[in-house]
Motif scaffolding. Sequence first.
Motif, mmCIF file in Angstrom:
data_model
loop_
_atom_site.group_PDB
_atom_site.id
_atom_site.type_symbol
_atom_site.label_atom_id
_atom_site.label_comp_id
_atom_site.label_asym_id
_atom_site.label_seq_id
_atom_site.Cartn_x
_atom_site.Cartn_y
_atom_site.Cartn_z
ATOM 1 N N PRO A 231 0.823 -1.222 0.000
ATOM 2 C CA PRO A 231 0.000 0.000 0.000
ATOM 3 C C PRO A 231 0.854 1.268 0.000
ATOM 4 N N ILE A 232 0.332 2.300 -0.639
ATOM 5 C CA ILE A 232 0.989 3.608 -0.720
ATOM 6 C C ILE A 232 0.058 4.615 -0.051
ATOM 7 N N LEU A 233 0.636 5.624 0.578
ATOM 8 C CA LEU A 233 -0.153 6.682 1.209
ATOM 9 C C LEU A 233 0.234 8.030 0.630
ATOM 10 N N ARG A 234 -0.617 9.006 0.843
ATOM 11 C CA ARG A 234 -0.233 10.381 0.557
ATOM 12 C C ARG A 234 0.963 10.688 1.463
ATOM 13 N N THR A 254 -2.733 3.411 -5.196
ATOM 14 C CA THR A 254 -2.940 2.900 -3.838
ATOM 15 C C THR A 254 -1.962 1.796 -3.460
ATOM 16 N N THR A 255 -1.375 1.128 -4.451
ATOM 17 C CA THR A 255 -0.369 0.111 -4.162
ATOM 18 C C THR A 255 0.736 0.213 -5.199
ATOM 19 N N THR A 263 8.130 8.418 4.873
ATOM 20 C CA THR A 263 6.792 8.952 4.647
ATOM 21 C C THR A 263 6.703 10.325 5.314
ATOM 22 N N ALA B 8 4.657 7.298 9.138
ATOM 23 C CA ALA B 8 4.381 8.724 9.392
ATOM 24 C C ALA B 8 3.637 8.877 10.720
ATOM 25 N N THR B 47 -6.152 -1.274 4.142
ATOM 26 C CA THR B 47 -5.907 -1.629 2.746
ATOM 27 C C THR B 47 -5.107 -2.924 2.687
ATOM 28 N N TYR B 127 -6.216 -4.555 -4.877
ATOM 29 C CA TYR B 127 -6.530 -3.575 -5.925
ATOM 30 C C TYR B 127 -5.351 -2.616 -6.016
ATOM 31 N N GLY B 128 -5.132 -2.050 -7.189
ATOM 32 C CA GLY B 128 -4.062 -1.064 -7.318
ATOM 33 C C GLY B 128 -4.072 -0.434 -8.690
#
Lengths: 310, 219
Positions: A231-234, A254-255, A263, B8, B47, B127-128
């Motif tokens: 997963p990727i985040l802002r 998103t991924t 981050t 974060a 997620t 999903y991506g």
Amino acid sequence: MTRLRVAFAGPHVTFQDSGRLGRMRYGVPASGPMDRKAFAIAQSIFANPPDAAAIEVSLGGLSLDCVEGHVTFAVVGGGFIVQIGARRLGAWAVHTLHQGERLVIRPGPWGSWTYLAFAGDLVAPQWLGSSATHGPSGLGGGTLAAGQEVIVQDARVAPTLEGSIPCPIWARPRRVIHAVLGPQDRFFSAESLEDLATQPFHLTNAYDRMGVRLRGPSLTPEGALSIPSEPILRGSVQVAGDGLATVMLADHGTTGGYPKIATVVSDDLDGFVQLRPNDAVRFKLVLAPQAVALARQGDKALRAYLNRPR
Amino acid sequence: MALYRPIADHAMLVEFGTAISDASHAQVLALDQALSANPFAGFREATPAFVNLLVDFDPIITDHAEVEAHLRCLADQPLTPRTPVTWQVPVCYENAPDLDEVARRTGLSTDAVIAAHLAGDYRVFLYGFAPGYAYMGGLPEAIKLDRKTTPVRGVPAGQIIIAGTMCLITTLVMPTGWWIIGRTPTRVLTGEETRPFLFDVGDHIQFHRVSQAEFEALP
């Protein structure tokens, strides 16, 4: 009802609400405003609800003709130039637009994004219950284009709100941004981690709502080219095989299979996106508890500002 | 043993392994399910990915230590993943732009490529890339190919595309470097308010072949 017509819209000028939350698992990032604080301030002027739409204006600028009616509006975020006819005004102000007048918003001395909010209900298409625009697909409110009509329902004129509003120091561009290492910092050498913490980076022109690529020391990952997509985040600082870092932003995928060296904390992202291509930025590494403290401090400052006596 | 990585100020990544495996993914889904049944104050969203679950939270309400404690507590209990749904997806392989090239590169006949694709046991891992792009694992080794060197622009929705061990149904007009071997009337972005995304992560997919005439007759 007030009818506006788009006379000109630069690229990446979109309808946004506060974001489409909770759909990351289906490949949908939150989108919403690049500078969430400026958006919140703009909407708060008219006590608009969080799901109300505003227009996000990029460095490309926007011109709107008021075809019918009149409406009070606010422009908040960045040091943009706002003109009504020949009258040159600034951002961080509330004005009223009347029938037959043209509103022009264009880049000024600083900032990359500004928000045009209305006293009234800005009509924007919705997708999954939100008018936030997902740039790459165009789903949601959508990108504004010349010739398009923009409708404000229940438009109000609010002379008591007119005038300038203070631009707090924390709404200015941030040249030092806090970041927490990881979650895939283990794929980077000690030297790369040192470079991230100590060397300046520069924003490049590869900058849109999905993210901004940085120029700087090469942070080549070691043996990480085949990690399973994560997963990727802002705020994710993703490093591709070429060693270049990209900070993922509102419309991020998103991924992805590239490792994330660090981050950026959420509180610094609003100031970070107000930098421009070629501006320098430095990362200041903090631990997770400090990042939480920064989030709470930032939230407190924003709430104090929104509740200021007027 | 799960690893808990803070991200974060507002997320935890719970990692169950380093390489794609059914066992790791089952643990991801089990924790995802447990969390959705027992969310904590300040939980925003989770997620699932191949080997890890991202848990996003509101840092004004909670912090990494509290979230980790909650997740460890969930992970200690017996986790029972949701029973996955199996979806039947029709595929028309006629006039697919890359079918001949996939056959050439794998040394198979086009019929053998189609048979291999139909024989796969597919499951949505995550999903991506873009809204509704469900990555389905389970593509047979015989038709496993690297991506094209250059992506093709403007590939429409409803295309069946493959690369590596994965298969996807495109949902939007987007570029792709994957191999286009068929098309389907099935829409993963359903446009329906109650179920906007057809598949959930963990669902199974079975493809069946339809002719061009049948494809055109389908709704």
